[in-house]
Design a protein around this motif. Structure first.
Motif, PDB file in Angstrom:
ATOM      1  N   THR A  18      -4.447  -1.737 -10.974  1.00 18.20           N
ATOM      2  CA  THR A  18      -5.215  -2.100  -9.781  1.00 18.20           C
ATOM      3  C   THR A  18      -4.434  -3.086  -8.930  1.00 18.20           C
ATOM      4  OG1 THR A  18      -7.272  -1.760 -10.991  1.00 18.20           O
ATOM      5  CG2 THR A  18      -7.405  -3.012  -8.948  1.00 18.20           C
ATOM      6  N   PHE A  19      -3.860  -4.108  -9.562  1.00 13.26           N
ATOM      7  CA  PHE A  19      -3.098  -5.119  -8.819  1.00 13.26           C
ATOM      8  C   PHE A  19      -1.899  -4.493  -8.120  1.00 13.26           C
ATOM      9  CE2 PHE A  19       0.653  -7.860  -8.911  1.00 13.26           C
ATOM     10  CZ  PHE A  19       0.266  -8.796  -7.969  1.00 13.26           C
ATOM     11  N   ILE A  20      -1.148  -3.695  -8.848  1.00 11.66           N
ATOM     12  CA  ILE A  20       0.059  -3.091  -8.280  1.00 11.66           C
ATOM     13  C   ILE A  20      -0.305  -2.118  -7.162  1.00 11.66           C
ATOM     14  CG2 ILE A  20       1.992  -1.542  -8.791  1.00 11.66           C
ATOM     15  CD1 ILE A  20       2.046  -2.907 -11.611  1.00 11.66           C
ATOM     16  N   GLY A  21      -1.348  -1.336  -7.369  1.00  9.14           N
ATOM     17  CA  GLY A  21      -1.785  -0.410  -6.324  1.00  9.14           C
ATOM     18  C   GLY A  21      -2.232  -1.132  -5.073  1.00  9.14           C
ATOM     19  N   LEU A  22      -3.020  -2.180  -5.247  1.00  8.30           N
ATOM     20  CA  LEU A  22      -3.488  -2.957  -4.094  1.00  8.30           C
ATOM     21  C   LEU A  22      -2.323  -3.614  -3.387  1.00  8.30           C
ATOM     22  CD1 LEU A  22      -5.981  -4.050  -2.545  1.00  8.30           C
ATOM     23  CD2 LEU A  22      -5.919  -6.006  -4.096  1.00  8.30           C
ATOM     24  N   LYS A  23      -1.437  -4.198  -4.157  1.00  2.91           N
ATOM     25  CA  LYS A  23      -0.289  -4.901  -3.575  1.00  2.91           C
ATOM     26  C   LYS A  23       0.616  -3.941  -2.805  1.00  2.91           C
ATOM     27  CE  LYS A  23       2.102  -8.781  -3.656  1.00  2.91           C
ATOM     28  NZ  LYS A  23       1.711  -9.835  -2.778  1.00  2.91           N
ATOM     29  N   THR A  24       0.906  -2.782  -3.370  1.00  2.00           N
ATOM     30  CA  THR A  24       1.822  -1.866  -2.692  1.00  2.00           C
ATOM     31  C   THR A  24       1.178  -1.204  -1.494  1.00  2.00           C
ATOM     32  OG1 THR A  24       1.253  -0.109  -4.244  1.00  2.00           O
ATOM     33  CG2 THR A  24       3.239  -1.369  -4.703  1.00  2.00           C
ATOM     34  N   HIS A  25      -0.057  -0.737  -1.631  1.00  2.00           N
ATOM     35  CA  HIS A  25      -0.687  -0.032  -0.520  1.00  2.00           C
ATOM     36  C   HIS A  25      -1.036  -0.963   0.630  1.00  2.00           C
ATOM     37  CE1 HIS A  25      -1.035   3.490  -3.038  1.00  2.00           C
ATOM     38  NE2 HIS A  25      -1.383   4.157  -1.960  1.00  2.00           N
ATOM     39  N   VAL A  26      -1.471  -2.155   0.315  1.00  2.00           N
ATOM     40  CA  VAL A  26      -1.939  -3.047   1.368  1.00  2.00           C
ATOM     41  C   VAL A  26      -0.803  -3.864   1.971  1.00  2.00           C
ATOM     42  CG1 VAL A  26      -3.457  -5.009   1.841  1.00  2.00           C
ATOM     43  CG2 VAL A  26      -4.258  -3.153   0.419  1.00  2.00           C
ATOM     44  N   MET A  27       0.124  -4.335   1.138  1.00  2.00           N
ATOM     45  CA  MET A  27       1.069  -5.324   1.639  1.00  2.00           C
ATOM     46  C   MET A  27       2.523  -4.865   1.725  1.00  2.00           C
ATOM     47  SD  MET A  27      -0.432  -8.679  -0.206  1.00  2.00           S
ATOM     48  CE  MET A  27       0.539  -9.781   0.782  1.00  2.00           C
ATOM     49  N   LEU A  28       2.947  -3.910   0.937  1.00  2.00           N
ATOM     50  CA  LEU A  28       4.368  -3.622   0.851  1.00  2.00           C
ATOM     51  C   LEU A  28       4.840  -2.380   1.593  1.00  2.00           C
ATOM     52  CD1 LEU A  28       5.118  -4.526  -2.862  1.00  2.00           C
ATOM     53  CD2 LEU A  28       5.465  -5.908  -0.835  1.00  2.00           C
ATOM     54  N   ILE A  29       3.988  -1.393   1.755  1.00  2.00           N
ATOM     55  CA  ILE A  29       4.452  -0.129   2.314  1.00  2.00           C
ATOM     56  C   ILE A  29       4.967  -0.276   3.740  1.00  2.00           C
ATOM     57  CG2 ILE A  29       3.685   2.153   3.079  1.00  2.00           C
ATOM     58  CD1 ILE A  29       2.166   2.417   0.498  1.00  2.00           C
ATOM     59  N   SER A  30       4.227  -0.947   4.611  1.00  2.00           N
ATOM     60  CA  SER A  30       4.665  -1.074   6.009  1.00  2.00           C
ATOM     61  C   SER A  30       6.000  -1.785   6.153  1.00  2.00           C
ATOM     62  CB  SER A  30       3.590  -1.782   6.838  1.00  2.00           C
ATOM     63  OG  SER A  30       2.478  -0.961   6.966  1.00  2.00           O
ATOM     64  N   PRO A  31       6.178  -2.993   5.571  1.00  2.00           N
ATOM     65  CA  PRO A  31       7.494  -3.633   5.709  1.00  2.00           C
ATOM     66  C   PRO A  31       8.611  -2.844   5.041  1.00  2.00           C
ATOM     67  CG  PRO A  31       5.901  -5.172   4.779  1.00  2.00           C
ATOM     68  CD  PRO A  31       5.223  -3.857   4.927  1.00  2.00           C
ATOM     69  N   LEU A  32       8.290  -2.167   3.945  1.00  2.00           N
ATOM     70  CA  LEU A  32       9.294  -1.364   3.251  1.00  2.00           C
ATOM     71  C   LEU A  32       9.778  -0.222   4.131  1.00  2.00           C
ATOM     72  CD1 LEU A  32      10.768  -0.865   0.566  1.00  2.00           C
ATOM     73  CD2 LEU A  32       8.843   0.548  -0.113  1.00  2.00           C
ATOM     74  N   ILE A  33       8.867   0.466   4.766  1.00  2.00           N
ATOM     75  CA  ILE A  33       9.252   1.584   5.636  1.00  2.00           C
ATOM     76  C   ILE A  33       9.974   1.074   6.879  1.00  2.00           C
ATOM     77  CG2 ILE A  33       8.315   3.407   7.111  1.00  2.00           C
ATOM     78  CD1 ILE A  33       6.272   3.933   4.888  1.00  2.00           C
ATOM     79  N   LYS A  34       9.543  -0.081   7.421  1.00  2.00           N
ATOM     80  CA  LYS A  34      10.216  -0.628   8.606  1.00  2.00           C
ATOM     81  C   LYS A  34      11.667  -1.000   8.300  1.00  2.00           C
ATOM     82  CE  LYS A  34       6.146  -2.398  10.910  1.00  2.00           C
ATOM     83  NZ  LYS A  34       5.327  -3.575  11.187  1.00  2.00           N
TER      84      LYS A  34
END
Length: 189
Positions: A18-34
Motif C-alpha cells: 500500500t505504501f509503495i503503491g501510494l508513493k509511486t502513483h501519487v508522488m513519483l510517476i510525474s517527476p520520473l516521466i518528466k
C-alpha cells in the motif's frame, strides 16, 4: 511491544504494498516521466536492482544489532546527543513526508473524483481518519489496510483491463533516446 500489538510478515508485506503503491502513483510517476521521459521504466528496473543491494545491508545491520530497536541500540553504543539528533531528524523527515503525501493525495482525489468538494473537507476527513488510526495500534492499521488494499487492487485491475485497448507499447521506443544520464539521474535522485 506486546504480542497482541504485533503483526505478521504477511501483514507487513501488505502494508508495504500500500505504501509503495501510494508513493509511486501519487508522488513519483510525474517527476520520473518528466526527467527520464519514455525511459522511466528502465529507471524502475535499475532501482529494483539497487534495492537488491540495499536489502542484504539491512539484514546485516539487523543481525549485528541482534534485532534490537535501532534507536535503542544507538543510545547504548553511540553518543546520546548524536542519537537524539538522528531521532529528531527522522521525526522531521517522516512528518514532512506525511504532509506532502497527504497534500498530494488530497489534490489527486480532488482533481480525479471530487472536484466540487472543498479541500478543507477532504483534509479534515483524511487527517482525522489517519490520526484516529495512528492513535490505535499497528494491528488496527494493518486490518484496515487489508480491506483498503483489496479495493485498490480490484480497482487497479479494472482500470488496467479497461485501458488495455488504448495502450500503444510502440511509444516506449526508441530505448535510451536521450542517453544513459537521465535514467541514472532518476535512479539515484
Amino acid at each position: 511491544m506486546n504480542k497482541s500489538d504485533s503483526i505478521s510478515v504477511f501483514q507487513l508485506i501488505l502494508l508495504s504494498m500500500t505504501f509503495i503503491g501510494l508513493k509511486t502513483h501519487v508522488m513519483l510517476i510525474s517527476p520520473l516521466i518528466k526527467t527520464a521521459g519514455r525511459d522511466a521504466w528502465i529507471t524502475v528496473l535499475l532501482t529494483c536492482l539497487l534495492t537488491l543491494i540495499w536489502v542484504p545491508l539491512l539484514v546485516y545491520v539487523n543481525k549485528k544489532t541482534k534485532g534490537e530497536h535501532l534507536f535503542q541500540w544507538m543510545k547504548k553504543h553511540v553518543n546520546k546527543s548524536f542519537t537524539n539528533v538522528v531521532i529528531f531528524l527522522t521525526i522531521v523527515y517522516l512528518t514532512l513526508m506525511e504532509i506532502v503525501t497527504l497534500r498530494e493525495t488530497i489534490t489527486w482525489i480532488n482533481i480525479i473524483f471530487l472536484q466540487r468538494t472543498p479541500l478543507i473537507i477532504l483534509v479534515l476527513l483524511f487527517g482525522f481518519t489517519c490520526c484516529l488510526l495512528a492513535a490505535t495500534s499497528i494491528r488496527t492499521i494493518s486490518i484496515v489496510n487489508v480491506f483498503l488494499l483489496f479495493f485498490i487492487v480490484i480497482l487497479g485491475f479494472f482500470v488496467s483491463f479497461t485501458n488495455f485497448q488504448f495502450k500503444d507499447y510502440s511509444l516506449l521506443q526508441p530505448v535510451l533516446e536521450n542517453g544513459y544520464f537521465p535514467v541514472i539521474k532518476r535512479s539515484f535522485f
